[in-house]
Design a protein around this motif. Sequence first.
Motif, short mmCIF file in Angstrom:
data_model
loop_
_atom_site.label_atom_id
_atom_site.label_comp_id
_atom_site.label_asym_id
_atom_site.label_seq_id
_atom_site.Cartn_x
_atom_site.Cartn_y
_atom_site.Cartn_z
N UNK A 1 0.83 -1.20 0.00
CA UNK A 1 0.00 0.00 0.00
C UNK A 1 0.86 1.25 0.00
N UNK A 2 1.89 1.25 0.82
CA UNK A 2 2.80 2.40 0.87
C UNK A 2 3.54 2.56 -0.47
N UNK A 3 3.91 1.45 -1.09
CA UNK A 3 4.57 1.52 -2.39
C UNK A 3 3.68 2.11 -3.46
N UNK A 4 2.42 1.69 -3.48
CA UNK A 4 1.48 2.23 -4.46
C UNK A 4 1.23 3.70 -4.19
N UNK A 5 1.06 4.07 -2.93
CA UNK A 5 0.87 5.48 -2.59
C UNK A 5 2.11 6.30 -2.95
#
Length: 124
Positions: A70-74
């Motif tokens: 999730x952090x990578x996509x954000x």
Amino acid sequence: MNSKRPVNLDLGKFHFPLPAITSILHRVSGIIIFVGVAFMLYGLQLSLSGEEGFSRVSGLLDSFLAKLITWGILSALLYHLVAGIKHLLMDMGIGEELESGRLAAKATVAISVILIILAGVWVW
């Protein structure tokens, strides 16, 4: 035929300027977003399938790997947004000169790092 042609190119010798690196990363972040949307849509579909699916997605989102993804996509989304704004400004004729292009690339990296850190704090 020219015998002075290189047989193998040493890719370690190529050094790109910062504006080129930010432009390449803008394209890479777009690809990451494209792939990440598939995961997000699968999670949305699973969570809307019923109460059991929602519980499963909730449990998955509590794991370390899910938070990292999730952090990578954000992070990709935020970088893509900032670099896209830079490209839009350049399309309007702002920051097309060499020195202002370097400054815009540095500002893109700095703003993106700040936003990515804030997104990390929000996710974790």
